[in-house]
Design a protein around this motif. Structure first.
Motif, PDB file in Angstrom:
ATOM      1  N   UNK A   1     -29.203  65.023 -29.580  1.00  0.00           N
ATOM      2  CA  UNK A   1     -29.760  64.589 -28.296  1.00  0.00           C
ATOM      3  C   UNK A   1     -31.046  63.792 -28.504  1.00  0.00           C
ATOM      4  N   UNK A   2     -31.899  64.282 -29.380  1.00  0.00           N
ATOM      5  CA  UNK A   2     -33.146  63.563 -29.657  1.00  0.00           C
ATOM      6  C   UNK A   2     -32.853  62.204 -30.263  1.00  0.00           C
ATOM      7  N   UNK A   3     -31.942  62.169 -31.221  1.00  0.00           N
ATOM      8  CA  UNK A   3     -31.592  60.920 -31.877  1.00  0.00           C
ATOM      9  C   UNK A   3     -30.981  59.927 -30.892  1.00  0.00           C
ATOM     10  N   UNK A   4     -30.117  60.412 -30.011  1.00  0.00           N
ATOM     11  CA  UNK A   4     -29.508  59.556 -28.996  1.00  0.00           C
ATOM     12  C   UNK A   4     -30.565  58.988 -28.059  1.00  0.00           C
ATOM     13  N   UNK A   5     -31.499  59.827 -27.637  1.00  0.00           N
ATOM     14  CA  UNK A   5     -32.541  59.347 -26.719  1.00  0.00           C
ATOM     15  C   UNK A   5     -33.452  58.328 -27.406  1.00  0.00           C
ATOM     16  N   UNK A   6     -33.748  58.540 -28.686  1.00  0.00           N
ATOM     17  CA  UNK A   6     -34.601  57.591 -29.415  1.00  0.00           C
ATOM     18  C   UNK A   6     -33.885  56.268 -29.646  1.00  0.00           C
ATOM     19  N   UNK A   7     -32.619  56.344 -30.013  1.00  0.00           N
ATOM     20  CA  UNK A   7     -31.867  55.116 -30.282  1.00  0.00           C
ATOM     21  C   UNK A   7     -31.581  54.321 -29.014  1.00  0.00           C
ATOM     22  N   UNK A   8     -31.556  54.999 -27.860  1.00  0.00           N
ATOM     23  CA  UNK A   8     -31.295  54.289 -26.606  1.00  0.00           C
ATOM     24  C   UNK A   8     -32.444  53.358 -26.235  1.00  0.00           C
ATOM     25  N   UNK A   9     -33.605  53.534 -26.865  1.00  0.00           N
ATOM     26  CA  UNK A   9     -34.740  52.644 -26.589  1.00  0.00           C
ATOM     27  C   UNK A   9     -34.561  51.287 -27.245  1.00  0.00           C
ATOM     28  N   UNK A  10     -33.686  51.196 -28.219  1.00  0.00           N
ATOM     29  CA  UNK A  10     -33.480  49.952 -28.938  1.00  0.00           C
ATOM     30  C   UNK A  10     -32.351  49.151 -28.303  1.00  0.00           C
ATOM     31  N   UNK A  11     -32.228  47.904 -28.723  1.00  0.00           N
ATOM     32  CA  UNK A  11     -31.223  47.007 -28.157  1.00  0.00           C
ATOM     33  C   UNK A  11     -29.811  47.451 -28.551  1.00  0.00           C
ATOM     34  N   UNK A  12     -28.903  47.281 -27.602  1.00  0.00           N
ATOM     35  CA  UNK A  12     -27.500  47.571 -27.873  1.00  0.00           C
ATOM     36  C   UNK A  12     -26.787  46.273 -28.247  1.00  0.00           C
ATOM     37  N   UNK A  13     -25.524  46.381 -28.606  1.00  0.00           N
ATOM     38  CA  UNK A  13     -24.745  45.181 -28.932  1.00  0.00           C
ATOM     39  C   UNK A  13     -24.651  44.253 -27.733  1.00  0.00           C
ATOM     40  N   UNK A  14     -24.515  44.826 -26.528  1.00  0.00           N
ATOM     41  CA  UNK A  14     -24.458  43.996 -25.320  1.00  0.00           C
ATOM     42  C   UNK A  14     -25.768  43.252 -25.114  1.00  0.00           C
ATOM     43  N   UNK A  15     -26.886  43.938 -25.352  1.00  0.00           N
ATOM     44  CA  UNK A  15     -28.188  43.289 -25.221  1.00  0.00           C
ATOM     45  C   UNK A  15     -28.317  42.130 -26.203  1.00  0.00           C
ATOM     46  N   UNK A  16     -27.865  42.356 -27.422  1.00  0.00           N
ATOM     47  CA  UNK A  16     -27.936  41.297 -28.434  1.00  0.00           C
ATOM     48  C   UNK A  16     -27.014  40.138 -28.075  1.00  0.00           C
ATOM     49  N   UNK A  17     -25.841  40.431 -27.510  1.00  0.00           N
ATOM     50  CA  UNK A  17     -24.924  39.367 -27.091  1.00  0.00           C
ATOM     51  C   UNK A  17     -25.549  38.544 -25.966  1.00  0.00           C
ATOM     52  N   UNK A  18     -26.198  39.224 -25.012  1.00  0.00           N
ATOM     53  CA  UNK A  18     -26.872  38.504 -23.925  1.00  0.00           C
ATOM     54  C   UNK A  18     -28.001  37.637 -24.471  1.00  0.00           C
ATOM     55  N   UNK A  19     -28.750  38.175 -25.405  1.00  0.00           N
ATOM     56  CA  UNK A  19     -29.841  37.416 -26.015  1.00  0.00           C
ATOM     57  C   UNK A  19     -29.297  36.206 -26.765  1.00  0.00           C
ATOM     58  N   UNK A  20     -28.196  36.385 -27.461  1.00  0.00           N
ATOM     59  CA  UNK A  20     -27.584  35.277 -28.182  1.00  0.00           C
ATOM     60  C   UNK A  20     -27.133  34.190 -27.212  1.00  0.00           C
ATOM     61  N   UNK A  21     -26.558  34.593 -26.077  1.00  0.00           N
ATOM     62  CA  UNK A  21     -26.136  33.613 -25.061  1.00  0.00           C
ATOM     63  C   UNK A  21     -27.341  32.864 -24.518  1.00  0.00           C
ATOM     64  N   UNK A  22     -28.453  33.558 -24.306  1.00  0.00           N
ATOM     65  CA  UNK A  22     -29.669  32.887 -23.827  1.00  0.00           C
ATOM     66  C   UNK A  22     -30.176  31.886 -24.856  1.00  0.00           C
ATOM     67  N   UNK A  23     -30.105  32.249 -26.130  1.00  0.00           N
ATOM     68  CA  UNK A  23     -30.559  31.340 -27.190  1.00  0.00           C
ATOM     69  C   UNK A  23     -29.684  30.097 -27.218  1.00  0.00           C
ATOM     70  N   UNK A  24     -28.380  30.263 -27.041  1.00  0.00           N
ATOM     71  CA  UNK A  24     -27.465  29.114 -27.028  1.00  0.00           C
ATOM     72  C   UNK A  24     -27.795  28.203 -25.847  1.00  0.00           C
ATOM     73  N   UNK A  25     -28.023  28.792 -24.670  1.00  0.00           N
ATOM     74  CA  UNK A  25     -28.385  27.979 -23.494  1.00  0.00           C
ATOM     75  C   UNK A  25     -29.717  27.265 -23.723  1.00  0.00           C
TER      76      UNK A  25
END
Length: 122
Positions: A41-65
């Protein structure tokens, strides 16, 4: 259990049993006090603060635009630079013509004054 206690227990187990059994027994014990171990539970809560694959995909799309916009701006800058150069060339031609006109008027004025002073024209 402290590290010192673990070392003493390991030494005692090696003396009273063979080394493989001592190593097995030590591997069954937690390496640190239980409250210090990380839970899922602690590890899950800590890791949830970081970017997910969806977040990285959105960021990549923004960089392309953004890259596409940079290319558009570069194209516009190149076009404006070309227009500016042609405008400067046209201004130079116009100024050269004005210069010749003014020089011609000045020369004709000087010649007419000189001819008038010499008495050639009245």
């Amino acid at each position: 259990m402290s590290e010192q206690d673990r070392s003493r227990l390991y030494a005692w187990l090696r003396e009273h049993a063979d080394e493989p059994i001592a190593e097995y027994m030590m591997s069954c014990l937690p390496p640190a006090p239980l409250p210090d171990l990380v839970t899922k539970d602690f590890l899950t809560s800590e890791l949830s603060r970081f970017a997910t694959k969806d977040d990285l995909a959105k960021l990549d799309a923004k960089v392309v635009r953004l890259d596409a916009k940079v290319v558009q701006v570069d194209t516009k800058v190149d076009l404006l630079a070309t227009q500016h150069k042609s405008d400067r060339d046209e201004d130079r031609r116009t100024n050269r013509v004005r210069h010749y006109w003014l020089a011609g008027i000045g020369v004709s004025t000087v010649v007419s004054v000189w001819l008038s002073a010499a008495g050639v024209i009245a």
